[in-house]
Design a protein around this motif. Structure first.
Motif, PDB file in Angstrom:
ATOM      1  N   ASP A 255      -8.868 -65.294 -15.300  1.00 42.55           N
ATOM      2  CA  ASP A 255      -9.836 -64.595 -14.448  1.00 42.55           C
ATOM      3  C   ASP A 255      -9.714 -65.048 -12.996  1.00 42.55           C
ATOM      4  OD1 ASP A 255     -10.821 -63.103 -16.518  1.00 42.55           O
ATOM      5  OD2 ASP A 255     -12.567 -64.396 -16.894  1.00 42.55           O
ATOM      6  N   GLN A 256      -9.543 -66.358 -12.785  1.00 39.18           N
ATOM      7  CA  GLN A 256      -9.382 -66.861 -11.421  1.00 39.18           C
ATOM      8  C   GLN A 256      -8.098 -66.317 -10.790  1.00 39.18           C
ATOM      9  OE1 GLN A 256      -9.525 -71.109 -12.061  1.00 39.18           O
ATOM     10  NE2 GLN A 256     -11.671 -71.244 -11.446  1.00 39.18           N
TER      11      GLN A 256
ATOM     12  N   ASN B 230      -6.513 -63.540 -11.515  1.00 37.17           N
ATOM     13  CA  ASN B 230      -6.678 -62.118 -11.229  1.00 37.17           C
ATOM     14  C   ASN B 230      -7.546 -61.897  -9.992  1.00 37.17           C
ATOM     15  OD1 ASN B 230      -5.101 -61.258 -13.379  1.00 37.17           O
ATOM     16  ND2 ASN B 230      -6.834 -61.153 -14.800  1.00 37.17           N
ATOM     17  N   HIS B 231      -8.482 -62.803  -9.773  1.00 40.76           N
ATOM     18  CA  HIS B 231      -9.347 -62.685  -8.588  1.00 40.76           C
ATOM     19  C   HIS B 231      -8.605 -63.120  -7.323  1.00 40.76           C
ATOM     20  CE1 HIS B 231     -13.073 -62.559  -6.304  1.00 40.76           C
ATOM     21  NE2 HIS B 231     -12.771 -63.759  -5.819  1.00 40.76           N
ATOM     22  N   TYR B 232      -7.839 -64.189  -7.408  1.00 37.45           N
ATOM     23  CA  TYR B 232      -7.098 -64.715  -6.257  1.00 37.45           C
ATOM     24  C   TYR B 232      -6.006 -63.733  -5.824  1.00 37.45           C
ATOM     25  CZ  TYR B 232      -4.722 -68.376  -3.481  1.00 37.45           C
ATOM     26  OH  TYR B 232      -4.134 -69.118  -2.477  1.00 37.45           O
ATOM     27  N   ARG B 233      -5.291 -63.153  -6.779  1.00 39.22           N
ATOM     28  CA  ARG B 233      -4.389 -62.019  -6.590  1.00 39.22           C
ATOM     29  C   ARG B 233      -3.078 -62.337  -5.888  1.00 39.22           C
ATOM     30  NH1 ARG B 233      -7.068 -56.378  -5.052  1.00 39.22           N
ATOM     31  NH2 ARG B 233      -4.980 -55.781  -5.752  1.00 39.22           N
TER      32      ARG B 233
ATOM     33  N   GLN C 276     -10.058 -63.764  -2.209  1.00 40.15           N
ATOM     34  CA  GLN C 276      -8.740 -63.170  -2.413  1.00 40.15           C
ATOM     35  C   GLN C 276      -7.785 -63.683  -1.360  1.00 40.15           C
ATOM     36  OE1 GLN C 276      -8.620 -58.883  -3.002  1.00 40.15           O
ATOM     37  NE2 GLN C 276      -6.723 -58.752  -1.812  1.00 40.15           N
TER      38      GLN C 276
END
Length: 334
Positions: free
Chosen positions: A209-210, A212-215, A234
């Motif tokens: 999840d982290q 995917n959020h940081y990207r 992000q």
């Protein structure tokens, strides 16, 4: 070049932050950050002159640095931090009087990194950085706050970025690393390491999840991290940044305290007190040095003893030899 109302360096088309390219567009705006940086440069150049036996110009450079520091202290202290700059008409930027860009980090961090500022003011200024710009929950360290948005003043193309994106009030990692180093130089090792951890890209992607959020890639340093919703946290602009080299230096020189001076090495760590120690393998030409740092008294800094191949070095300076050998260096903190 110094000029203008306060006898400070001109910001002209931008200093370190070239996005502030209209603060001094008429040639009278002045930069506080550039003042600290020029102070550091003058003293380093004076050191070089003295090494070459040129004492007279060295003394002149040092006097210029003293005069510059006095001018900054006289004109730039805002009460709890240093202002960032003066516009062409003398108006403040980076002041509590401003609605936007009230506090900028590099005017505070370079006050300490340059060695120029009043120590009590420096401590207060960095406390303001910690209170206003360090966002632990979001895991970021802002360049300044509040972002430019509705101000009628035109600081430059920096205002063209949306609020909280890149250098307009987001995390600009290059500057954030200077903040961490400034805390280390203030002997606040715990805070310095705390910021280092906030900036460590690996810790932005410990879970799916982290990530995917940081990207962005968590194995390289991102030049910036956005601070405004819906993009808060992000990352942006990886691979193309000088921040990676500054993070390397912050870790190796700032935290672990390993500094090369000619053919000598000094180790003077600034680490969290709960570290029992650390190890570093260092290559110098064809030789390898294994550093074993021990912290039996749980201190943040201070070196009590240094041994090279079981021989104590009373001056605590480690000679570097290109002798194809393997050398063991034991450093006891205390």
């Amino acid at each position: 070049m110094t000029s203008g109302k306060h006898n400070l360096p001109l910001i002209a088309g931008g200093d370190w932050n070239d996005g502030m390219n209209r603060v001094g567009i008429e040639g009278r705006g002045e930069s506080i950050w550039l003042g600290w940086f020029l102070y550091s440069t003058l003293n380093r150049f004076a050191d070089l002159c003295e090494q070459r036996g040129q004492d007279e110009p060295a003394a002149g450079y040092r006097q210029c640095a003293i005069d510059l520091a006095q001018a900054i202290e006289h004109s730039a202290w805002d009460g709890n931090w240093y202002v960032r700059a003066f516009y062409d008409d003398g108006s403040l930027l980076g002041s509590s009087e401003n609605q936007e860009c009230q506090i900028d980090s590099i005017a505070q961090s370079w006050a300490i990194l340059s060695g120029a500022c009043d120590r009590q003011r420096a401590s207060r200024a960095m406390q303001s950085v910690y209170e206003r710009l360090v966002l632990n929950h979001q895991r970021m360290v802002l360049l300044f706050t509040l972002p430019f948005d509705k101000t009628l003043r035109d600081p430059g193309y920096i205002k063209g970025y949306p609020p909280g994106v890149r250098e307009n009030g987001g995390q600009y990692t290059h500057a954030a690393l200077w903040s961490a180093w400034a805390f280390l130089n203030l002997d606040q090792s715990e805070k310095g390491f705390e910021l280092f951890q906030l900036l460590n890209p690996i810790l932005h992607a410990e879970t799916l999840d982290q990530a995917n959020h940081y990207r962005v890639e968590p194995y390289v340093v991102a030049a910036d991290v956005y601070s405004a919703p819906p993009f808060t946290g992000q990352g942006g602009w990886t691979w193309y940044t000088g921040s990676s080299s500054w993070m390397y230096r912050l870790g190796l020189e700032g935290l672990l305290g390993i500094k090369k001076k000619g053919n000598l090495l000094e180790v003077d760590p600034r680490i969290p007190g709960n570290w029992p120690g650390f190890r570093v393998t260092y290559r110098f030409g064809t030789a390898f040095y294994e550093f074993i740092v021990q912290n039996p008294d749980s201190v943040n800094q201070g070196v009590k003893q240094v041994y090279l191949n079981d021989q104590e070095l009373t001056d605590k300076q480690i000679p570097l030899l290109q002798d194809d050998g393997n050398h063991t260096v034991v450093i006891v903190m205390g």
